[in-house]
Design a protein around this motif. Sequence first.
Motif, PDB file in Angstrom:
ATOM      1  N   ILE A  54       0.827  -1.203   0.000  1.00  0.00           N
ATOM      2  CA  ILE A  54       0.000   0.000   0.000  1.00  0.00           C
ATOM      3  C   ILE A  54       0.850   1.237   0.000  1.00  0.00           C
ATOM      4  O   ILE A  54       0.562   2.202  -0.675  1.00  0.00           O
ATOM      5  N   SER A  55       1.901   1.230   0.720  1.00  0.00           N
ATOM      6  CA  SER A  55       2.696   2.448   0.859  1.00  0.00           C
ATOM      7  C   SER A  55       3.957   2.085   1.593  1.00  0.00           C
ATOM      8  O   SER A  55       3.985   1.212   2.441  1.00  0.00           O
ATOM      9  N   ILE A  56       5.006   2.782   1.262  1.00  0.00           N
ATOM     10  CA  ILE A  56       6.222   2.593   2.019  1.00  0.00           C
ATOM     11  C   ILE A  56       6.744   3.964   2.344  1.00  0.00           C
ATOM     12  O   ILE A  56       7.746   4.422   1.845  1.00  0.00           O
ATOM     13  N   GLY A  57       5.969   4.600   3.193  1.00  0.00           N
ATOM     14  CA  GLY A  57       6.165   6.005   3.545  1.00  0.00           C
ATOM     15  C   GLY A  57       7.625   6.385   3.715  1.00  0.00           C
ATOM     16  O   GLY A  57       8.353   5.758   4.457  1.00  0.00           O
ATOM     17  N   ALA A  85      -5.658  -1.750  -0.906  1.00  0.00           N
ATOM     18  CA  ALA A  85      -5.590  -1.653   0.550  1.00  0.00           C
ATOM     19  C   ALA A  85      -5.130  -3.011   1.096  1.00  0.00           C
ATOM     20  O   ALA A  85      -4.195  -3.599   0.558  1.00  0.00           O
ATOM     21  N   THR A 123       4.069  11.071   8.115  1.00  0.00           N
ATOM     22  CA  THR A 123       2.731  10.878   7.561  1.00  0.00           C
ATOM     23  C   THR A 123       2.372   9.401   7.384  1.00  0.00           C
ATOM     24  O   THR A 123       1.260   9.081   6.988  1.00  0.00           O
ATOM     25  N   TYR A 126      -0.622   8.072   9.231  1.00  0.00           N
ATOM     26  CA  TYR A 126      -1.789   8.732   8.650  1.00  0.00           C
ATOM     27  C   TYR A 126      -2.194   8.057   7.338  1.00  0.00           C
ATOM     28  O   TYR A 126      -3.360   7.779   7.096  1.00  0.00           O
ATOM     29  N   TRP A 127      -1.202   7.761   6.506  1.00  0.00           N
ATOM     30  CA  TRP A 127      -1.499   7.154   5.209  1.00  0.00           C
ATOM     31  C   TRP A 127      -2.239   5.831   5.365  1.00  0.00           C
ATOM     32  O   TRP A 127      -3.174   5.534   4.635  1.00  0.00           O
ATOM     33  N   PHE A 128      -1.763   4.994   6.279  1.00  0.00           N
ATOM     34  CA  PHE A 128      -2.444   3.715   6.456  1.00  0.00           C
ATOM     35  C   PHE A 128      -3.916   3.956   6.802  1.00  0.00           C
ATOM     36  O   PHE A 128      -4.793   3.233   6.364  1.00  0.00           O
ATOM     37  N   VAL A 130      -5.850   6.317   5.775  1.00  0.00           N
ATOM     38  CA  VAL A 130      -6.686   6.720   4.652  1.00  0.00           C
ATOM     39  C   VAL A 130      -6.851   5.607   3.615  1.00  0.00           C
ATOM     40  O   VAL A 130      -7.133   5.862   2.460  1.00  0.00           O
ATOM     41  N   SER A 131      -6.698   4.381   4.066  1.00  0.00           N
ATOM     42  CA  SER A 131      -7.059   3.235   3.231  1.00  0.00           C
ATOM     43  C   SER A 131      -8.535   2.917   3.373  1.00  0.00           C
ATOM     44  O   SER A 131      -9.066   2.108   2.636  1.00  0.00           O
ATOM     45  N   GLY A 132      -9.164   3.503   4.351  1.00  0.00           N
ATOM     46  CA  GLY A 132     -10.606   3.423   4.418  1.00  0.00           C
ATOM     47  C   GLY A 132     -11.170   4.571   3.612  1.00  0.00           C
ATOM     48  O   GLY A 132     -10.463   5.216   2.840  1.00  0.00           O
ATOM     49  N   GLY A 374      -9.865  -2.537   2.981  1.00  0.00           N
ATOM     50  CA  GLY A 374     -10.636  -1.546   3.720  1.00  0.00           C
ATOM     51  C   GLY A 374     -11.673  -2.227   4.590  1.00  0.00           C
ATOM     52  O   GLY A 374     -11.391  -3.211   5.272  1.00  0.00           O
TER      53      GLY A 374
END
Lengths: 391, 391
Positions: A54-57, A85, A123, A126-128, A130-132, A374
């Motif tokens: 999903i992301s690797i901030g 997600a 962030t 926070y990013w995780f 906003v997977s909803g 999600g």
Amino acid sequence: MRDAYVIGAGGSQYGAFPTESYRSMFRTAFESTTASVDNGIDAGDIDEAFIGMISIGGRQLGLSGPAVTEHVGLHGVPTTRLENACAASGYAVRQAVQAVRSGMADVVLAGGVEMMTDLSSDTTRYWFGVSGETEWERMAGTTFSGVYAQIASAHMAEYGTEREQLSKIAVKSHANGALNPDAHLGFECSLEQAEGAGVVADPLTLYHCCPTSDGAAAVLVASEDVVEQYTDTPVRIAGVGAASDGVGLFQRDSYTSLPATKQAAETAYEMAGVGPEDVDFAEVHDCFSIAEILAYEDLGFCEPGEGGQLIEDGVTTLEGDLPVNTSGGLKSKGHPIGATGAGQVYEAFKQLRGDAGDRQVEGAQVGLTHNVGGSGGAAVVHVLEGPEVDA
Amino acid sequence: MRDAYVIGAGGSQYGAFPTESYRSMFRTAFESTTASVDNGIDAGDIDEAFIGMISIGGRQLGLSGPAVTEHVGLHGVPTTRLENACAASGYAVRQAVQAVRSGMADVVLAGGVEMMTDLSSDTTRYWFGVSGETEWERMAGTTFSGVYAQIASAHMAEYGTEREQLSKIAVKSHANGALNPDAHLGFECSLEQAEGAGVVADPLTLYHCCPTSDGAAAVLVASEDVVEQYTDTPVRIAGVGAASDGVGLFQRDSYTSLPATKQAAETAYEMAGVGPEDVDFAEVHDCFSIAEILAYEDLGFCEPGEGGQLIEDGVTTLEGDLPVNTSGGLKSKGHPIGATGAGQVYEAFKQLRGDAGDRQVEGAQVGLTHNVGGSGGAAVVHVLEGPEVDA
């Protein structure tokens, strides 16, 4: 169209690994995967790769698929990062099946990785979140726990489901996870502990919520044309199904069922030519314990509203008729978002080949994996058959 | 395996649209796409969707695929977000081909969207930057322009390529873009303007660099089994190819060629049974003007080192033998990252159906699209054939 088989599967331990990177973590999973291929496999045999993440901030946002695969020695191989997600690598396994069936690839790597405990980017956490649904849920202050608490409350109101039943799910998950050396929270918990833990979002206590984990998992999928080169005991991907839904809960007709799960399961069952009664064990998406109860119902393991009774009756324990989450599930094994779906297939691969050790389901021949993104905006289901079904 | 056809394609205008959201932008592209299907199409006919998008900073990170498709009325449809940096939706089109060939879908939506001018999240611009190699390039201070400036310098040193040739690419791009009502920078520029513009990263001036744009594009891909329901003038996806490479320039043997492009093109040509000499026009990935010269060479339109001469000779102008970037390319049409690859196929669709208006390539029957991620960590090539080739 050509059949697709799992010829190897593996994963890292799940947990908190501050000295690892997303690349080193995935490499551990990759090496465990290639080592599981009976006759061995060269990286050069792999035609395509799908990486769920999903992301690797703070690290690599674009080209993070190739950034992972170059680190395991897949040079030139078409590599795509998939995001759905928490269902990212469940979808990656499904894409591997499409690639094999399309005739465009014979051996495909599908996996995922997430480093969730690294908050070096301010962030990231926070990013995780906003997977909803961002606009109408998160920005209104609703967390993931809050969304699933609403689902739990609705299920309790509509069907009389009890919090103690959620706790029994947690007790079962931890009992299984204690048998899994790769589990993030690999310890047992008592009913009293689950009931008495702090409330995260009423009615959910800490033990009704999965942890945030670091981890990676991978699967190698091969076509029927080449499978015999690699193993005599392949696991057939008999059915795959996927579906999406409105991302926000407020867009659904009901809070007590995930239509995406139902639709994905119907598709997978139909393709496999089996029904829920044929399933010997399942890995389902228990990000919160109430989600496992919904899964029982939406996958057809029981009637709507009867999920709580299924755990009361012990049906889904390791000794029951339909063991669920023998790995420990998201609750005890852990939930490194991008890795979870492939990790479920890894557990099914072990079960179907009789390699699950202390948590082996005797005579397991048909397994099901169920991965949700999600709070049900995406779902993907696989039906897997052991070597003996095929023989 | 079943052949795949483009039955519709569309896009939004590219530019800066502060009053649009990523959802509304994609909806514009979707409606333009469905409207282009000769016999019409219902959203309910669509079996699967792949959405290319790198990031939508501050909005939806996870489940952003379903968040987009729910907004255009695709209920329940399996939807996956793909990321391969600037090649995201080129890969989405390729995944649509796999899905169709796999037999798991008959009609697939492939598209992409990016809102790059919205900097409401303070990290958004930063995130786009980390689509190149993060650890050894970005964190060492090298920007995308810097990476391509190194490529340009190496090409000049090795082959004697001149900055004026880069400027002539820009002049051509803008001449074409001025004929495209959807272009972000749809105005002509003179050679003097391109040469005299401020230096962004030596030797690249402002006119050698594409803009950052908002925009969306989409394509509908159908199987041979259903294509006739939708149109009598489909565009056949005759060949597809993709490849990855080391994400960082420092991992390559040469700075003057992108091996991922070469490998992707070889695969696509072989599948299509054509060679570069058969291509009537191409949309190539000119994020910087030097990238277009590399594309000429890596796609086989000329020998290595002769790309500069190709533009000198006018071969790739609209009036030349092999028009390149008739849309205006990334330079003039714009480069909304996730939308670019699908947007290229949209342009090819119009050219091959004779719908390209003032920038129509006469007699166009075979088109090629070429989409690159990062500075060559990923590439994807499509060979498309017009209705007359098929007839």
